[in-house]
Design an enzyme around this catalytic site. Structure first.
Site, PDB file in Angstrom:
ATOM      1  N   ALA A  29     -99.693  82.269 -44.955  1.00 40.57           N
ATOM      2  CA  ALA A  29     -98.957  83.543 -44.906  1.00 40.57           C
ATOM      3  C   ALA A  29     -99.803  84.455 -43.786  1.00 40.57           C
ATOM      4  O   ALA A  29    -100.245  83.615 -42.638  1.00 40.57           O
ATOM      5  CB  ALA A  29    -100.613  84.475 -45.762  1.00 40.57           C
ATOM      6  N   ASN A  30     -99.574  85.584 -42.996  1.00 41.34           N
ATOM      7  CA  ASN A  30    -100.529  86.157 -41.840  1.00 41.34           C
ATOM      8  C   ASN A  30    -100.463  87.657 -42.524  1.00 41.34           C
ATOM      9  O   ASN A  30    -100.174  88.100 -42.874  1.00 41.34           O
ATOM     10  CB  ASN A  30     -98.666  85.900 -40.960  1.00 41.34           C
ATOM     11  CG  ASN A  30     -97.400  86.932 -41.053  1.00 41.34           C
ATOM     12  OD1 ASN A  30     -97.654  88.151 -41.535  1.00 41.34           O
ATOM     13  ND2 ASN A  30     -96.331  85.815 -41.337  1.00 41.34           N
ATOM     14  N   ARG A  31    -100.704  87.982 -40.988  1.00 43.28           N
ATOM     15  CA  ARG A  31    -101.471  89.412 -41.682  1.00 43.28           C
ATOM     16  C   ARG A  31    -100.220  90.661 -41.253  1.00 43.28           C
ATOM     17  O   ARG A  31    -100.965  91.791 -41.491  1.00 43.28           O
ATOM     18  CB  ARG A  31    -102.944  89.818 -40.851  1.00 43.28           C
ATOM     19  CG  ARG A  31    -103.880  88.857 -40.578  1.00 43.28           C
ATOM     20  CD  ARG A  31    -105.004  89.075 -39.531  1.00 43.28           C
ATOM     21  NE  ARG A  31    -105.282  88.224 -38.958  1.00 43.28           N
ATOM     22  CZ  ARG A  31    -106.638  87.719 -40.538  1.00 43.28           C
ATOM     23  NH1 ARG A  31    -106.697  88.901 -41.755  1.00 43.28           N
ATOM     24  NH2 ARG A  31    -107.656  86.964 -40.443  1.00 43.28           N
ATOM     25  N   SER A  32     -99.471  90.540 -41.566  1.00 44.24           N
ATOM     26  CA  SER A  32     -98.165  91.313 -41.566  1.00 44.24           C
ATOM     27  C   SER A  32     -98.573  92.436 -42.910  1.00 44.24           C
ATOM     28  O   SER A  32     -98.395  91.916 -44.402  1.00 44.24           O
ATOM     29  CB  SER A  32     -97.037  91.666 -41.321  1.00 44.24           C
ATOM     30  OG  SER A  32     -95.956  92.093 -41.932  1.00 44.24           O
ATOM     31  N   ALA A  95     -92.426  89.515 -40.334  1.00 43.11           N
ATOM     32  CA  ALA A  95     -92.964  88.591 -39.464  1.00 43.11           C
ATOM     33  C   ALA A  95     -92.364  87.277 -40.227  1.00 43.11           C
ATOM     34  O   ALA A  95     -93.690  86.745 -40.853  1.00 43.11           O
ATOM     35  CB  ALA A  95     -94.745  89.428 -39.684  1.00 43.11           C
TER      36      ALA A  95
END
Ligand code: C5P
Length: 219
Positions: A29-32, A95
């Site tokens: 995943a990512n931090r969005s 994102a």
């Protein structure tokens, strides 16, 4: 909601991160947080737009008054986005993960050798929509989250992907923007770059929604 300069306009917003599964219990995943996308969906609906809100698994809930389509992966986001066309404007605030891995059907076990993940590129949803020939939205807006040379990278991205506008921002950890409540953006259009003062994500969203309404003109 309902009345306003975007009444009768169909607008698509993508928002949030995507999750790319590694196996049934793990993902990349990512931090969005989805905060800017949700604020934008809300602001567009408040101006009367008919909003389709395609969202990955975000921390911030989707706004009221929009049609929410929940997806997990980038490939699902592409399918949901294409299914929402035609629209007057499409805003790509998600994102999206750049890569996915060949996910394992079963949970990967510890066997003594370390697993190696093989990455494949995800489709670029924004570029695909911006480069459609028959039903390209009249206005295609991308975001560019950068940590250096923000303007140069963002302008290059606008040209390469074929979108009309890019909302560029600096997401270096020191700015506190990614995952935070404020944003400081530069709007890059066909005619130049405008630096907007740092403001709450809701204010940035309102200002952008108004610009979108101006660009589309009366329905
Ligand atoms: O290339 P980059 O990820 O920096 O581009 C950011 C912009 O492109 C954002 O508007 C994002 O939503 C969109 N994008 C997309 N699909 C991808 C990657 C990015 O729609 N696979």
């Amino acid at each position: 909601l309902g009345d306003g300069p975007l009444k009768g306009r169909r607008v698509l917003v993508t928002s949030g991160p995507t999750h790319e599964p590694i196996d049934p219990v793990r993902y990349i995943a990512n931090r969005s947080s989805g905060a800017q996308g949700s604020a934008l969906g809300h602001a567009l609906a408040a101006l009367g737009a008919d909003v389709t809100f395609v969202t990955g698994p975000a921390e911030v809930p989707p706004p009221a008054g929009v049609d929410v389509v929940r997806v997990e992966t980038a490939r699902e986001m592409l399918a949901a986005t294409e299914a929402a066309l035609p629209v007057d404007a499409a805003i790509f605030a998600a994102a999206v993960a750049d890569w996915h891995v060949a996910g394992s059907e079963q949970k990967i076990k510890k066997t003594g050798t370390t697993p190696v993940l093989e990455f494949s590129e995800n489709p670029d949803i924004l570029a695909r929509v911006a480069q459609r020939d028959r039903d390209r939205p009249r206005l295609v807006v991308g975001f560019a989250a950068e940590t250096e040379n923000v303007l140069a990278h963002a302008e290059a991205k606008r040209t390469r992907k074929g979108c009309d506008w890019i909302v560029a921002n600096d997401v270096s950890p020191a700015t506190g923007i990614m995952g935070g409540t404020e944003n400081a953006v530069t709007l890059i259009t066909e005619t130049g770059a405008e630096e907007w003062p740092r403001a709450g994500k809701a204010d940035v969203a309102r200002r952008l929604a108004e610009r979108i309404a101006d660009a589309l003109g009366p329905a």
